[in-house]
Write an enzyme that holds these catalytic residues in place. Structure first.
Site, mmCIF file in Angstrom:
data_model
loop_
_atom_site.group_PDB
_atom_site.id
_atom_site.type_symbol
_atom_site.label_atom_id
_atom_site.label_comp_id
_atom_site.label_asym_id
_atom_site.label_seq_id
_atom_site.Cartn_x
_atom_site.Cartn_y
_atom_site.Cartn_z
ATOM 1 N N HIS A 1 0.865 -1.228 0.061
ATOM 2 C CA HIS A 1 0.041 0.012 0.005
ATOM 3 C C HIS A 1 0.885 1.348 0.023
ATOM 4 O O HIS A 1 0.859 2.167 -0.898
ATOM 5 C CB HIS A 1 -0.996 0.032 1.110
ATOM 6 C CG HIS A 1 -1.688 1.139 1.629
ATOM 7 N ND1 HIS A 1 -3.142 0.882 0.964
ATOM 8 C CD2 HIS A 1 -1.668 2.260 1.768
ATOM 9 C CE1 HIS A 1 -3.627 2.050 1.192
ATOM 10 N NE2 HIS A 1 -2.802 3.013 1.685
ATOM 11 N N GLU A 2 1.930 1.393 1.134
ATOM 12 C CA GLU A 2 2.482 2.558 0.944
ATOM 13 C C GLU A 2 3.738 2.671 -0.159
ATOM 14 O O GLU A 2 3.910 3.717 -0.539
ATOM 15 C CB GLU A 2 3.385 2.411 2.255
ATOM 16 C CG GLU A 2 2.406 2.697 3.747
ATOM 17 C CD GLU A 2 1.397 4.000 3.367
ATOM 18 O OE1 GLU A 2 1.911 5.023 3.079
ATOM 19 O OE2 GLU A 2 0.391 3.842 3.804
ATOM 20 N N HIS B 1 1.998 4.442 -2.822
ATOM 21 C CA HIS B 1 1.922 5.741 -2.901
ATOM 22 C C HIS B 1 3.265 6.472 -3.155
ATOM 23 O O HIS B 1 3.100 7.366 -3.773
ATOM 24 C CB HIS B 1 1.579 6.168 -1.230
ATOM 25 C CG HIS B 1 0.205 5.885 -0.870
ATOM 26 N ND1 HIS B 1 -0.922 6.235 -1.502
ATOM 27 C CD2 HIS B 1 -0.323 5.310 0.279
ATOM 28 C CE1 HIS B 1 -2.118 5.938 -0.756
ATOM 29 N NE2 HIS B 1 -1.514 5.358 0.390
#
Length: 215
Positions: free
Chosen positions: A17-18, A21
């Protein structure tokens, strides 16, 4: 639910997820994620203690936000929204791929093309939890309340005065979010969205592999 199976899924889901980003922000011209060493799948770079605890207990949570500098983007608002959307999309994509692998295992064992074993069973359970946590993480983070990704996506569509008010009280929204999470107010909507996504992918995957076996 055994933490032996749950913890690897949490660490991988949060890291992906990170990473998403940071990678999208970097691709949009922002060097900050790379400078902060967030373009990695090392979970120690991404863990937020409270968010990880919520993932462990409630199966929904968040990681340590990736530092970005929107002034590098050609369009600050749109760039920020794209970066925010990247995390949930990564989780849905990897969760979906995991479900396809799970469906393949089920079909292969059912039709005798893959022998069952204890190792395969353990792999199946770990992958199942990872898919569940990934989709839950995506759905939860799309809620339009700070500090979640959904609030930054919503910001693209807000008039400037409303956006300023929204940003001014973001700390209070976080308190509201934690209280709602603790009291279970979000359980119903999140479960409904999760079920729609998961069931849709499962049905398509099982249909695909059933067709493959027939062909």
């Amino acid at each position: 639910m055994s933490y032996i199976y749950l913890i690897p899924g949490i660490l991988l889901a949060i890291s992906l997820h990170e990473f998403a980003h940071g990678w999208v922000s970097w691709r949009l011209g922002d060097p900050t994620p790379k400078q902060e060493k967030r373009l990695t799948l090392n979970p120690l770079r991404h863990l937020d203690p409270i968010g990880a605890f919520c993932m462990l207990i409630f199966h929904m949570g968040w990681a340590k936000p990736v530092m970005i500098n929107p002034y590098y983007y050609k369009n600050k608002r749109v760039g920020t929204a794209l970066v925010s959307l990247a995390g949930p999309l990564m989780n849905i994509l990897t969760g979906g791929i995991s479900i396809f692998i799970l469906a393949w295992i089920e079909s292969s064992v059912q039709y005798g093309t893959l022998p069952g074993s204890r190792a395969l069973e353990m792999f199946y359970v770990v992958l199942y939890y990872f898919s569940m946590l990934s989709i839950n993480l995506a759905v939860f983070n799309l809620i339009p309340l700070p500090p979640l990704d959904g609030s930054k996506i919503l910001a693209v569509f807000l008039p400037e005065p409303v956006l300023e008010w929204f940003n001014r009280y973001d700390k209070y929204f976080m308190i509201i979010l934690l209280v709602a999470l603790y009291l279970g107010f979000l359980d119903g909507p999140i479960e409904a969205a999760y079920t729609v996504i998961e069931n849709g992918i499962w049905k398509f995957a099982m249909f695909f592999f059933a067709k493959s076996v027939i062909i």
